[in-house]
Write a protein that holds these residues in place. Structure first.
Motif, mmCIF file in Angstrom:
data_model
loop_
_atom_site.group_PDB
_atom_site.id
_atom_site.type_symbol
_atom_site.label_atom_id
_atom_site.label_comp_id
_atom_site.label_asym_id
_atom_site.label_seq_id
_atom_site.Cartn_x
_atom_site.Cartn_y
_atom_site.Cartn_z
ATOM 1 N N VAL A 50 -10.386 80.633 -66.752
ATOM 2 C CA VAL A 50 -9.788 80.436 -68.257
ATOM 3 C C VAL A 50 -10.092 79.199 -68.443
ATOM 4 C CG1 VAL A 50 -9.069 80.707 -70.540
ATOM 5 C CG2 VAL A 50 -9.619 82.613 -69.350
ATOM 6 N N ALA A 51 -8.857 78.683 -67.101
ATOM 7 C CA ALA A 51 -7.998 77.388 -67.201
ATOM 8 C C ALA A 51 -9.479 76.154 -66.890
ATOM 9 C CB ALA A 51 -7.295 76.876 -66.658
ATOM 10 N N ALA A 52 -10.206 76.307 -66.278
ATOM 11 C CA ALA A 52 -11.305 76.059 -65.781
ATOM 12 C C ALA A 52 -12.867 75.800 -66.814
ATOM 13 C CB ALA A 52 -12.234 76.150 -64.683
ATOM 14 N N ARG A 53 -12.791 76.862 -67.176
ATOM 15 C CA ARG A 53 -13.996 76.589 -68.976
ATOM 16 C C ARG A 53 -13.390 76.248 -69.541
ATOM 17 N NH1 ARG A 53 -13.870 82.086 -69.291
ATOM 18 N NH2 ARG A 53 -15.769 82.433 -68.330
ATOM 19 N N SER A 54 -12.079 76.169 -69.725
ATOM 20 C CA SER A 54 -12.155 74.978 -71.508
ATOM 21 C C SER A 54 -11.534 73.381 -70.924
ATOM 22 C CB SER A 54 -10.023 75.568 -71.432
ATOM 23 O OG SER A 54 -10.258 76.958 -71.521
ATOM 24 N N TYR A 55 -11.331 73.389 -70.030
ATOM 25 C CA TYR A 55 -11.571 71.756 -69.405
ATOM 26 C C TYR A 55 -12.610 71.770 -69.309
ATOM 27 C CZ TYR A 55 -10.886 67.661 -66.643
ATOM 28 O OH TYR A 55 -10.735 66.676 -65.221
ATOM 29 N N ALA A 56 -13.968 72.324 -69.038
ATOM 30 C CA ALA A 56 -15.261 71.978 -68.983
ATOM 31 C C ALA A 56 -15.877 71.814 -70.769
ATOM 32 C CB ALA A 56 -16.162 72.725 -68.578
ATOM 33 N N VAL A 57 -15.919 72.742 -71.503
ATOM 34 C CA VAL A 57 -15.624 73.125 -72.598
ATOM 35 C C VAL A 57 -15.073 71.834 -73.106
ATOM 36 C CG1 VAL A 57 -15.606 74.221 -74.998
ATOM 37 C CG2 VAL A 57 -16.241 75.572 -72.858
ATOM 38 N N ALA A 58 -13.966 71.039 -73.533
ATOM 39 C CA ALA A 58 -13.095 70.275 -74.389
ATOM 40 C C ALA A 58 -14.282 69.002 -73.453
ATOM 41 C CB ALA A 58 -11.363 70.242 -73.477
ATOM 42 N N ARG A 59 -14.476 68.721 -72.127
ATOM 43 C CA ARG A 59 -15.757 67.844 -72.192
ATOM 44 C C ARG A 59 -17.137 67.359 -72.466
ATOM 45 N NH1 ARG A 59 -10.932 67.968 -69.757
ATOM 46 N NH2 ARG A 59 -10.021 66.145 -69.107
ATOM 47 N N LEU A 60 -17.438 68.217 -72.987
ATOM 48 C CA LEU A 60 -18.744 68.521 -73.356
ATOM 49 C C LEU A 60 -19.709 67.606 -74.332
ATOM 50 C CD1 LEU A 60 -19.482 72.477 -73.875
ATOM 51 C CD2 LEU A 60 -20.338 71.398 -72.224
ATOM 52 N N GLY A 61 -19.881 66.764 -74.846
ATOM 53 C CA GLY A 61 -20.780 66.160 -75.152
ATOM 54 C C GLY A 61 -19.817 64.917 -75.661
ATOM 55 N N ASN A 62 -19.244 64.494 -74.252
ATOM 56 C CA ASN A 62 -18.115 63.217 -74.448
ATOM 57 C C ASN A 62 -18.513 62.334 -74.450
ATOM 58 O OD1 ASN A 62 -16.348 60.791 -72.855
ATOM 59 N ND2 ASN A 62 -15.177 62.552 -72.576
ATOM 60 N N THR A 63 -18.950 61.475 -75.229
ATOM 61 C CA THR A 63 -20.095 59.901 -75.706
ATOM 62 C C THR A 63 -19.455 59.206 -74.736
ATOM 63 O OG1 THR A 63 -18.064 59.225 -77.867
ATOM 64 C CG2 THR A 63 -19.896 61.284 -77.504
ATOM 65 N N SER A 64 -17.841 59.152 -74.079
ATOM 66 C CA SER A 64 -18.041 57.739 -72.545
ATOM 67 C C SER A 64 -18.294 57.592 -72.097
ATOM 68 C CB SER A 64 -16.185 58.037 -72.253
ATOM 69 O OG SER A 64 -15.610 58.646 -71.634
ATOM 70 N N ARG A 65 -19.009 58.667 -71.487
ATOM 71 C CA ARG A 65 -20.202 58.684 -69.625
ATOM 72 C C ARG A 65 -21.682 59.766 -70.504
ATOM 73 N NH1 ARG A 65 -16.039 61.802 -66.232
ATOM 74 N NH2 ARG A 65 -15.308 63.715 -67.310
ATOM 75 N N VAL A 66 -22.049 59.527 -69.920
ATOM 76 C CA VAL A 66 -23.660 60.072 -69.825
ATOM 77 C C VAL A 66 -23.758 61.100 -68.943
ATOM 78 C CG1 VAL A 66 -24.587 57.793 -70.038
ATOM 79 C CG2 VAL A 66 -24.668 59.284 -67.711
ATOM 80 N N TYR A 67 -22.753 61.758 -68.806
ATOM 81 C CA TYR A 67 -21.998 62.931 -68.752
ATOM 82 C C TYR A 67 -21.456 64.109 -69.048
ATOM 83 C CZ TYR A 67 -19.520 60.562 -65.463
ATOM 84 O OH TYR A 67 -18.822 59.842 -64.352
ATOM 85 N N ASP A 68 -21.091 65.024 -68.475
ATOM 86 C CA ASP A 68 -19.137 65.564 -68.797
ATOM 87 C C ASP A 68 -19.076 66.165 -67.964
ATOM 88 O OD1 ASP A 68 -20.728 66.562 -71.365
ATOM 89 O OD2 ASP A 68 -21.649 67.624 -70.583
ATOM 90 N N VAL A 69 -18.796 66.772 -66.678
ATOM 91 C CA VAL A 69 -17.937 66.884 -65.980
ATOM 92 C C VAL A 69 -18.708 65.988 -64.122
ATOM 93 C CG1 VAL A 69 -16.823 67.915 -66.886
ATOM 94 C CG2 VAL A 69 -17.764 68.792 -64.862
ATOM 95 N N THR A 70 -17.741 65.402 -63.706
ATOM 96 C CA THR A 70 -17.773 65.612 -62.229
ATOM 97 C C THR A 70 -17.865 66.736 -61.286
ATOM 98 O OG1 THR A 70 -15.758 64.970 -61.103
ATOM 99 C CG2 THR A 70 -17.677 63.369 -62.535
ATOM 100 N N ALA A 71 -18.497 66.875 -60.218
ATOM 101 C CA ALA A 71 -18.455 67.850 -59.494
ATOM 102 C C ALA A 71 -17.220 67.726 -57.763
ATOM 103 C CB ALA A 71 -19.582 67.844 -58.542
ATOM 104 N N THR A 72 -16.725 66.443 -58.376
ATOM 105 C CA THR A 72 -15.448 66.103 -57.650
ATOM 106 C C THR A 72 -13.777 66.606 -58.287
ATOM 107 O OG1 THR A 72 -15.279 63.428 -57.802
ATOM 108 C CG2 THR A 72 -16.838 64.610 -56.334
ATOM 109 N N THR A 73 -12.446 65.827 -57.516
ATOM 110 C CA THR A 73 -11.450 66.055 -57.523
ATOM 111 C C THR A 73 -11.185 65.063 -59.246
ATOM 112 O OG1 THR A 73 -10.665 64.975 -56.750
ATOM 113 C CG2 THR A 73 -10.363 67.471 -56.099
#
Length: 274
Positions: free
Chosen positions: A26-49
């Motif tokens: 739930v925490a990881a899903r929330s973190y990812a959903v909160a970053r969907l469509g982030n306009t400050s970069r051309v991707y939503d999340v990285t695959a690292t820490t």
């Protein structure tokens, strides 16, 4: 996506730790959903820490898969919005508010939370490998890591950073962490704030300092020159939000994932996002 994140973030866990895995999902899903469509970069999340560790199909296992499936679509909400739900490995006894470690304002749902087990002198996360730890540098190795990393976190004049002469703590945060650290070298005196300390006081191999929840011990020669720095601390990670080893300890104590999340993110509710 979460099937490749949860087992990488929480490790391979037994079925009895399922509530912790569900809280992590739930925490990881929330973190990812909160970053969907982030306009400050051309991707939503990285695959690292930097964001969340993603291990792909090879990371998947049946216990983590079941936790992801059981919480499908569930996120953390606060005031009608999906929250960014940070987490870390081990709080060391108490979590931290964001402004203790980052250059950011605190949020109502990111408060300091004690991990003490009621009625005892133990903590839910004291089962963690790095609940307590120690790291030490000789003068030459300390100077080498400071020379390599200090410029990224402090204003250093041109030329060598110089030999490290003193290391002093500049206050504690409300959760007991180092608020700032003064490093004095032959070129000047430099102040590191909050989590920046971890990025400068690295191991010779480049590993970050485990946490800012530590006390330093400086050994000096008869002429006052630093010969060794030892830091003894607790916890692993930035300390904000959910303590992952605390979640495991709470799951083993019989708490369900909703209770775990409600504890580490006060005032939030679990709701279905889709």
């Amino acid at each position: 996506y979460l099937r490749g994140v949860v087992p990488r973030e929480l490790g391979v866990r037994a079925a009895g730790d399922r509530a912790a895995l569900e809280a992590q999902a739930v925490a990881a899903r929330s973190y990812a959903v909160a970053r969907l469509g982030n306009t400050s970069r051309v991707y939503d999340v990285t695959a690292t820490t930097t964001d969340q560790v993603y291990g792909g199909v090879e990371a998947e296992n049946t216990v983590a898969d079941a936790a992801v499936a059981a919480t499908e679509g569930l996120v953390l909400m606060f005031n009608g919005r999906v929250v960014s739900a940070p987490y870390h490995s081990t709080c060391g006894g108490t979590t931290a508010a964001p402004d203790e470690v980052w250059r950011s304002e605190s949020a109502p749902y990111l408060q300091r939370v004690s991990d003490r087990i009621p009625g005892t002198d133990r903590y839910y996360c004291d089962i963690a490998p790095r609940f307590r730890w120690e790291r030490s540098w000789r003068a030459d190795s300390l100077t080498a890591v400071v020379e390599r990393y200090l410029r990224s976190y402090a204003q250093v004049p041109r030329g060598p950073v110089g030999e490290v002469r003193r290391v002093d703590v500049d206050g504690e945060t409300p959760s007991g962490r180092v608020a700032a650290l003064w490093i004095e070298t032959s070129s000047g005196r430099y102040r590191l704030r909050g989590n920046d300390v971890r990025y400068v006081l690295r191991s010779p191999s480049g590993e970050l300092l485990n946490s800012t929840y530590f006390s330093p011990e400086v050994v000096s020669s008869s002429d006052g020159r630093l010969t060794r720095l030892t830091v003894r601390g607790r916890g692993y990670g930035h300390g904000v939000g959910m303590c992952q080893w605390g979640a495991v300890g709470r799951a083993r104590a019989g708490q369900d994932f909703r209770t775990i999340l409600r504890t580490y993110f006060p005032g939030t509710t679990v709701a279905r996002a889709y």
